[in-house]
Design a protein around this motif. Structure first.
Motif, PDB file in Angstrom:
ATOM      1  N   ALA A   6      15.235  -5.489  -2.503  1.00  0.00           N
ATOM      2  CA  ALA A   6      15.673  -4.108  -2.745  1.00  0.00           C
ATOM      3  C   ALA A   6      14.530  -3.132  -2.497  1.00  0.00           C
ATOM      4  O   ALA A   6      14.733  -2.061  -1.924  1.00  0.00           O
ATOM      5  N   LEU A   7      13.328  -3.484  -2.913  1.00  0.00           N
ATOM      6  CA  LEU A   7      12.171  -2.623  -2.656  1.00  0.00           C
ATOM      7  C   LEU A   7      11.930  -2.448  -1.164  1.00  0.00           C
ATOM      8  O   LEU A   7      11.602  -1.353  -0.703  1.00  0.00           O
ATOM      9  N   MET A   8      12.077  -3.506  -0.418  1.00  0.00           N
ATOM     10  CA  MET A   8      11.852  -3.419   1.021  1.00  0.00           C
ATOM     11  C   MET A   8      12.928  -2.562   1.696  1.00  0.00           C
ATOM     12  O   MET A   8      12.658  -1.883   2.675  1.00  0.00           O
TER      13      MET A   8
ATOM     14  N   ALA B  44       4.211   2.137  -5.325  1.00  0.00           N
ATOM     15  CA  ALA B  44       4.512   3.362  -4.584  1.00  0.00           C
ATOM     16  C   ALA B  44       6.005   3.452  -4.274  1.00  0.00           C
ATOM     17  O   ALA B  44       6.600   4.537  -4.362  1.00  0.00           O
ATOM     18  N   ILE B  45       6.630   2.340  -3.932  1.00  0.00           N
ATOM     19  CA  ILE B  45       8.057   2.342  -3.605  1.00  0.00           C
ATOM     20  C   ILE B  45       8.890   2.656  -4.840  1.00  0.00           C
ATOM     21  O   ILE B  45       9.836   3.452  -4.788  1.00  0.00           O
ATOM     22  N   ILE B  46       8.541   2.059  -5.970  1.00  0.00           N
ATOM     23  CA  ILE B  46       9.284   2.310  -7.205  1.00  0.00           C
ATOM     24  C   ILE B  46       9.116   3.767  -7.636  1.00  0.00           C
ATOM     25  O   ILE B  46      10.077   4.431  -8.026  1.00  0.00           O
ATOM     26  N   VAL B  47       7.886   4.285  -7.554  1.00  0.00           N
ATOM     27  CA  VAL B  47       7.639   5.687  -7.900  1.00  0.00           C
ATOM     28  C   VAL B  47       8.464   6.601  -7.003  1.00  0.00           C
ATOM     29  O   VAL B  47       9.090   7.558  -7.469  1.00  0.00           O
ATOM     30  N   THR B  48       8.494   6.307  -5.710  1.00  0.00           N
ATOM     31  CA  THR B  48       9.264   7.115  -4.767  1.00  0.00           C
ATOM     32  C   THR B  48      10.746   7.101  -5.108  1.00  0.00           C
ATOM     33  O   THR B  48      11.403   8.151  -5.119  1.00  0.00           O
ATOM     34  N   ALA B  49      11.283   5.935  -5.421  1.00  0.00           N
ATOM     35  CA  ALA B  49      12.706   5.831  -5.746  1.00  0.00           C
ATOM     36  C   ALA B  49      13.042   6.617  -7.013  1.00  0.00           C
ATOM     37  O   ALA B  49      14.052   7.333  -7.058  1.00  0.00           O
ATOM     38  N   VAL B  50      12.192   6.510  -8.028  1.00  0.00           N
ATOM     39  CA  VAL B  50      12.444   7.242  -9.277  1.00  0.00           C
ATOM     40  C   VAL B  50      12.323   8.749  -9.043  1.00  0.00           C
ATOM     41  O   VAL B  50      13.141   9.528  -9.529  1.00  0.00           O
ATOM     42  N   LEU B  51      11.301   9.165  -8.291  1.00  0.00           N
ATOM     43  CA  LEU B  51      11.139  10.591  -8.022  1.00  0.00           C
ATOM     44  C   LEU B  51      12.305  11.161  -7.221  1.00  0.00           C
ATOM     45  O   LEU B  51      12.701  12.305  -7.428  1.00  0.00           O
ATOM     46  N   ARG B  52      12.851  10.377  -6.316  1.00  0.00           N
ATOM     47  CA  ARG B  52      14.035  10.838  -5.578  1.00  0.00           C
ATOM     48  C   ARG B  52      15.174  11.137  -6.540  1.00  0.00           C
ATOM     49  O   ARG B  52      15.852  12.156  -6.421  1.00  0.00           O
TER      50      ARG B  52
END
Length: 140
Positions: free
Chosen positions: A27-29, A96-104
């Motif tokens: 999912a992260l990828m 970084a990917i998790i932070v990006t998803a949450v910020l979105r």
């Protein structure tokens, strides 16, 4: 399988945890930023962490947004990661990917104005954050 209930249970739990971990990594990828955006996300991480802390403390934001941000901060503070940090590039990329998803999701729910008001970095940094989170360029 082994004939012992406890060993079978332990093997089943271990297999389920391994499958769940693999599903999370896949999912992260899938949701990772494309191109050079991942490199930008890693460069912006200190400002983004300050942004997350400021947004999480803002009582004017919806409770669900703040809870999501506090959970993100807890995940980042924990020494356990989906991909261990000692693995080059990928170790920090999962954060970084998790932070990006949450910020979105925060931008969609709280709005661009709240994020902009709490942004501690430069205008160029906010422009990079806008590209990562999908904020319209006119708002940035």
């Amino acid at each position: 399988m082994t004939g012992s209930f406890w060993w079978d249970l332990l093997i089943g739990i271990a297999a389920a945890l391994l499958l769940a971990w693999l599903a999370l990594v896949v999912a992260l990828m899938v949701i990772r930023p494309r191109g050079g955006l991942l490199r930008e996300a890693l460069r912006l991480l200190p400002d983004v962490l300050r942004l997350i802390r400021r947004l999480a403390a803002d009582k004017t934001l919806p409770r669900g947004v703040r809870v999501r941000l506090w959970l993100l901060l807890a995940y980042l503070a924990l020494p356990i990661d989906l991909v261990p940090d000692f693995i080059p590039v990928l170790g920090y990329a999962d954060d970084a990917i998790i932070v990006t998803a949450v910020l979105r999701s925060v931008v969609r729910r709280a709005g661009v104005d709240a994020v902009r008001a709490h942004w501690p970095g430069t205008d160029d940094g906010f422009a990079a954050l806008a590209r990562l989170t999908g904020i319209r360029a006119s708002a940035a």
